[in-house]
Design an enzyme around this catalytic site. Structure first.
Site, short mmCIF file in Angstrom:
data_model
loop_
_atom_site.label_atom_id
_atom_site.label_comp_id
_atom_site.label_asym_id
_atom_site.label_seq_id
_atom_site.Cartn_x
_atom_site.Cartn_y
_atom_site.Cartn_z
N LYS A 23 0.91 -1.14 -0.08
CA LYS A 23 0.14 0.02 -0.02
C LYS A 23 0.84 1.01 0.00
O LYS A 23 2.00 1.30 0.33
CB LYS A 23 -1.57 0.43 1.31
CG LYS A 23 -0.29 0.17 2.60
CD LYS A 23 -1.25 0.41 3.93
CE LYS A 23 -0.47 0.75 5.03
NZ LYS A 23 1.07 1.25 4.72
N ASP B 150 -1.13 -1.13 11.45
CA ASP B 150 -1.83 -1.30 9.30
C ASP B 150 -1.79 -3.15 9.60
O ASP B 150 -2.75 -3.29 7.83
CB ASP B 150 -1.14 -0.79 8.27
CG ASP B 150 0.21 -1.24 8.78
OD1 ASP B 150 0.86 -2.03 9.43
OD2 ASP B 150 1.34 -1.16 7.94
#
Length: 287
Positions: A12, A136
């Protein structure tokens, strides 16, 4: 002969990252858009009598220091028996880049385990394991863009993808997260949230003033390798260039495919790069 099942662990980037304030527990409250890119590790799961783990990159640990192994151990503690697979990690996402590769690998283990034992591993259970493993990891349990708040663990789906070509590049330097936060002065008096801005779907050439990464200026000033990479990306005609998270990876966004491909070709001789098409989300076949 057992044939491995292969899942992908996508990386990401952070589109915009606001450091809002420091919390009593020492962490910082943030606001950021987590957006997938087409750069991924592959995890091969082969049925076995017990758990074992190997990795294509010999620089990475294959014991409990690795998030893959730690994810397996948490799953085993809930299942009550040994994880009966060998996992081979084919590492492509650079580690230490700020692209979430290790977190994505761990989340891929959790997704695979839930498919194998859906009655024992609910979405809530996976979420608790993910939060234990890292801030995350939860993002990588779902194949959509999300807005992150709190210290990065509160996530909400966002109907948004970047409508241009994303070139991500990894310079030859690392940025320790704790050190990076020391370089930033928190600010929390924004007129509009990143969610509101993203929901307007602004044109890419407006991104620079809208999606600001608070790490960008101080880290580039103190890390010449990052400043040089950003300058090269800007010189290739990118409409938007930013650090991802606290670095050290940087990314650029282009409207034009041929310009993005040319830039990727030029930079690939110097640093690892990945090119992501417009509107990218992970392929459900491998997720």
């Amino acid at each position: 002969m057992n044939h491995p099942q292969t899942l992908r662990a996508w990386a990401k980037i952070n589109l915009g990252l606001r450091i809002l304030n420091k919390r009593p527990d020492g962490y910082h409250n943030i606001e950021s858009i987590f957006h997938y890119i087409d750069w991924y590790d592959s995890l091969q799961f082969t049925a076995a009598s017990g758990f074992s783990f190997s990795c294509s990159d010999t620089r990475l640990p294959v014991d409990d220091q690795n998030l893959v192994v730690r994810a397996v151990r948490r799953v085993e503690s809930i299942l009550g028996f040994t994880f009966p697979f060998h996992i081979h990690l084919i590492k492509s996402i650079p580690f230490g880049a700020g692209l979430g590769g290790g977190s994505s690998d761990a989340a891929t283990v959790l997704r695979f385990a839930q498919r194998q034992w859906p009655g024992k591993l609910s979405d809530d259970t996976l979420g608790h394991i993910a939060a234990f493993l890292g801030s995350d990891v939860n993002f990588f349990l779902s194949p959509v863009t999300q807005i992150a708040s709190d210290r990065g663990i509160h996530l909400k789906p966002l109907n948004f993808t970047i409508p241009g070509w994303i070139l991500t590049a990894f310079p030859p330097t690392e940025v320790p997260t704790g050190w990076a936060y020391q370089q930033v002065r928190p600010f929390d008096r924004y007129e509009r949230s990143l969610t509101d801005i993203a929901n307007d779907h602004p044109p890419i050439d407006n991104y620079t003033g809208l999606f600001v990464n608070d790490f960008d200026e101080p880290i580039a000033r103190l890390k010449p390798e990052i400043a040089q990479l950003k300058s090269k990306l800007q010189s290739t005609g990118a409409l938007y260039v930013s650090l991802s998270g606290s670095g050290s990876a940087c990314f650029a966004v282009y409207n034009d495919k041929s310009r993005a491909e040319l830039a990727a070709g030029l930079l690939s001789a110097e640093v690892p790069v990945s090119l992501t098409p417009p509107g990218f989300l992970p392929d459900s076949q491998y997720f």
